[in-house]
Design an enzyme around this catalytic site. Structure first.
Site, mmCIF file in Angstrom:
data_model
loop_
_atom_site.group_PDB
_atom_site.id
_atom_site.type_symbol
_atom_site.label_atom_id
_atom_site.label_comp_id
_atom_site.label_asym_id
_atom_site.label_seq_id
_atom_site.Cartn_x
_atom_site.Cartn_y
_atom_site.Cartn_z
ATOM 1 N N HIS B 132 0.872 -1.177 0.000
ATOM 2 C CA HIS B 132 0.000 0.000 0.000
ATOM 3 C C HIS B 132 0.910 1.229 0.000
ATOM 4 O O HIS B 132 2.018 1.185 0.553
ATOM 5 C CB HIS B 132 -0.834 -0.047 1.288
ATOM 6 C CG HIS B 132 -1.925 0.961 1.373
ATOM 7 N ND1 HIS B 132 -1.699 2.282 1.683
ATOM 8 C CD2 HIS B 132 -3.266 0.844 1.199
ATOM 9 C CE1 HIS B 132 -2.863 2.922 1.697
ATOM 10 N NE2 HIS B 132 -3.819 2.078 1.409
ATOM 11 N N ASP B 207 3.310 -4.448 7.922
ATOM 12 C CA ASP B 207 2.085 -3.649 7.833
ATOM 13 C C ASP B 207 0.922 -4.629 8.019
ATOM 14 O O ASP B 207 0.600 -5.409 7.127
ATOM 15 C CB ASP B 207 2.036 -2.969 6.456
ATOM 16 C CG ASP B 207 0.701 -2.272 6.190
ATOM 17 O OD1 ASP B 207 -0.191 -2.329 7.058
ATOM 18 O OD2 ASP B 207 0.556 -1.683 5.102
ATOM 19 N N GLN B 210 -4.370 -5.100 7.065
ATOM 20 C CA GLN B 210 -5.405 -5.999 6.526
ATOM 21 C C GLN B 210 -5.464 -7.328 7.270
ATOM 22 O O GLN B 210 -6.313 -8.164 6.975
ATOM 23 C CB GLN B 210 -5.135 -6.278 5.035
ATOM 24 C CG GLN B 210 -5.236 -5.073 4.150
ATOM 25 C CD GLN B 210 -6.645 -4.496 4.111
ATOM 26 O OE1 GLN B 210 -7.625 -5.164 4.421
ATOM 27 N NE2 GLN B 210 -6.753 -3.235 3.743
ATOM 28 N N LYS B 233 -10.047 -0.896 10.771
ATOM 29 C CA LYS B 233 -10.194 -2.061 9.891
ATOM 30 C C LYS B 233 -10.435 -3.327 10.697
ATOM 31 O O LYS B 233 -10.549 -4.418 10.147
ATOM 32 C CB LYS B 233 -8.944 -2.217 9.012
ATOM 33 C CG LYS B 233 -8.809 -1.131 7.947
ATOM 34 C CD LYS B 233 -7.622 -1.423 7.049
ATOM 35 C CE LYS B 233 -7.082 -0.200 6.346
ATOM 36 N NZ LYS B 233 -7.827 0.172 5.152
ATOM 37 N N CYS B 374 -4.610 2.489 -3.728
ATOM 38 C CA CYS B 374 -3.350 2.989 -3.172
ATOM 39 C C CYS B 374 -2.219 2.004 -3.397
ATOM 40 O O CYS B 374 -1.334 1.842 -2.544
ATOM 41 C CB CYS B 374 -3.476 3.312 -1.679
ATOM 42 S SG CYS B 374 -4.736 4.520 -1.321
#
Lengths: 147, 416
Positions: B132, B207, B210, B233, B374
């Site tokens: 991302h 990261d 998600q 999220k 993104c």
């Protein structure tokens, strides 16, 4: 808000406008390569990566040819097709005034703009806040292309 | 770790319809909303909304600042939230949990506060082609500032990464990689990658935006140096997130923001900071956000068992099978049935712009995402400019998949 938007015959008018937009998307006018044209300008929608490039040829301040190219959604393409028809044969000054006016009209709901008949269908796009940027893309490119 | 029970807290079998009823917006929208944009943000259960409300109505005051009872209660809420998240993540210490505004700020803190002063000209920073922009741009910027080289590790169109580059004389300052791709849904084998990187002395930032709340995460088991995520999220509020930083990296990191709440002693010429995590949390903390985030973690543990993840995988497979049967639909990335993929499906309809498909879907109540998500570097790998994306959560149902497939058929009828 224009008188059109308050009229009871809205539904009929909208059907016509929708058909015009669909037709301009399916069979866009003046969608062709712009390489070699006198003045070119392009814009990108950073949200989706779409872009439209506009090319102009002029003779003593009169637009003799205008085309667009690029990768964009139906709304951007329909708007670009209408744009080319609206400015073809007009002076570059008039085209600039129209390009600036339309961009302002899309950005600010309180602005009213007397639109030529050809561009009335843009009123449908102005109401879709999520797609305004798509509709404005060609007009931004036109403003950049104009000398 | 993000412990997931085998059964929901009430002992009954997992039922997406009952779960959906715990989300007020989804319950109110009923059949009119097929929300398939969960990779962008998830909806909030009543428990989280109430936790935020209760914070303001019952235990709200300045955190770490007041001597009165209410301030002590507020401080307790905030620090208890840190502790809840620490054990949810499997962190060794609560001090590993730094509250930020979200995953983006978390990564920027690691990039600017940690990497920037440590990188030297000629060093490398590794990222992958599927990152991302928020796990790409901060590294591009620190590389530019330090003269280091940003190296993009390529993945194929399924999102499968190539092997790590062979050792070279260049010092690799950091490897930054997403746990789960926000476009292709692939779950990267980060445990193995972290091990390989650490064997070569390369610190790793993951990261987790998600992944967290959707697949089990245990930073203790993973051994990563940094893990970044956002609350919104994982069914929590917007405006709060976490940077997990292990003790060694934390000791090397400088604060991004200077101001109240992070100070040990301020002098005219020099000042000193409190220990972590306070030194990284200048300004009045997001108390209600922390309360909401902690409640979201408890909600996941209580109501989203392993069965819920299975349910999401089934929805994804069903969507992929259905989409592949529609002529002219291209599905990117995962084959159905692949277990290393989370509930995200990226696809396109040939000759129809993704925005046009998404708009048609929207008018049928199907919330999809269209665009580059993104991830412009990944779009180049996929040789496209934009895609559609459907992303599932455990509160989605088979009816949502059916509505998705019908909407795609409608878009094809309208635009072809």
């Amino acid at each position: 808000m224009s008188s059109h938007e308050r009229n009871d015959t809205d539904a009929d008018v909208h059907t016509v406008w929708q058909a015009i937009l669909r037709d301009n998307f399916r069979h866009p006018h003046n969608r062709a390569a712009v390489q070699g044209m006198e003045h070119c300008g392009s814009s990108r929608n950073p949200l989706c990566g779409d872009h439209i490039e506009v090319g102009i040829d002029e003779d003593h301040g009169v637009i003799t040819d205008v085309r667009f190219t690029g990768y964009a959604c139906s709304i951007a393409v329909a708007s670009a097709s209408l744009m080319t028809q609206a400015v073809q044969g007009s002076t570059t000054d008039m085209a600039r005034e129209l390009a600036d006016g339309i961009q302002q009209w899309f950005s600010d709901d309180s602005v009213d703009l007397p639109l030529p008949d050809l561009l009335q269908p843009l009123r449908l796009l102005r109401r879709q806040s999520a797609r305004k940027r798509c509709a404005m893309l060609a007009w931004q490119s036109l403003a950049k292309a104009l000398p | 770790m993000t412990r997931t029970a085998t059964r929901p807290a009430d002992g009954k079998r997992f039922n997406p319809e009952s779960l959906r009823r715990m989300f007020p917006l989804l319950a109110a929208a009923g059949k009119h909303l097929h929300y398939l944009d969960n990779a962008a943000t998830t909806h909030k259960p009543a428990a989280v909304i109430d936790a935020i409300g209760n914070c303001y109505t019952q235990r709200y005051a300045a955190v770490h600042r007041g001597l009165y009872d209410l301030a002590a209660a507020a401080t307790e809420v905030y620090e208890a939230a840190r502790s809840t998240i620490g054990s949810f993540l499997g962190a060794a210490s609560d001090a590993d949990i730094i509250f930020t505004r979200g995953a983006t700020e978390s990564i920027n803190l690691a990039a600017t506060g940690w990497a920037r002063n440590r990188l030297r000209a000629g060093d490398e920073v590794w990222v992958t082609a599927m990152e991302h922009h928020s796990n790409f741009l901060p590294w591009q910027a620190v590389c530019k500032a330090s003269g280091a080289r940003l190296r993009i590790l390529h993945c194929d169109a399924h999102g499968v990464l190539q092997e790590l580059p062979p050792p070279s004389s260049r010092h690799v300052g950091l490897f930054a990689i997403t746990h789960v791709s926000n476009v292709l849904g692939i779950i990267n084998p980060i445990a193995a990658l972290i091990r390989q990187a650490h064997e070569r002395g390369i610190p790793v930032l993951v990261d987790g935006a998600q992944a967290i709340g959707h697949i089990p995460v245990d930073v203790g088991d993973l051994g990563c140096d940094f893990y970044a995520f956002s609350a919104h999220k994982m069914y929590g509020p917007t405006g709060i997130g976490v940077l997990y930083a292990n003790a060694a990296r934390r000791a090397e990191m400088q604060p991004l923001l200077l101001g109240g709440g992070m100070v040990d002693e301020v002098g005219a010429d020099d000042s000193s900071w409190l220990p972590a995590p306070a030194r990284f949390e200048a300004g009045s903390p997001n108390l209600a956000g922390a309360a909401g985030l902690a409640e979201a973690a408890r909600f996941i543990e209580a109501h989203m068992p392993e069965e819920a993840q299975e349910h999401v995988r089934r929805l994804r497979d069903e969507a992929i099978w259905g989409l592949e049967e529609i002529p002219g639909v291209v599905v990117y990335g995962p084959p159905a049935n692949a277990r290393q993929y989370a509930g995200i499906v990226a696809f396109n309809v040939e000759e129809i712009h993704p925005h046009d498909v998404a708009q048609t879907a929207a008018s049928a109540g199907v919330a999809l995402r269209a665009g580059h998500h993104c991830c412009q570097p990944l779009m180049r790998v996929l040789a496209t400019r934009a895609t559609l994306r459907a992303s599932f959560a455990p509160y989605n149902t088979h009816a949502d998949v059916a509505a998705l497939l019908q909407a795609i058929e409608q878009a094809i009828a309208a635009f072809r």
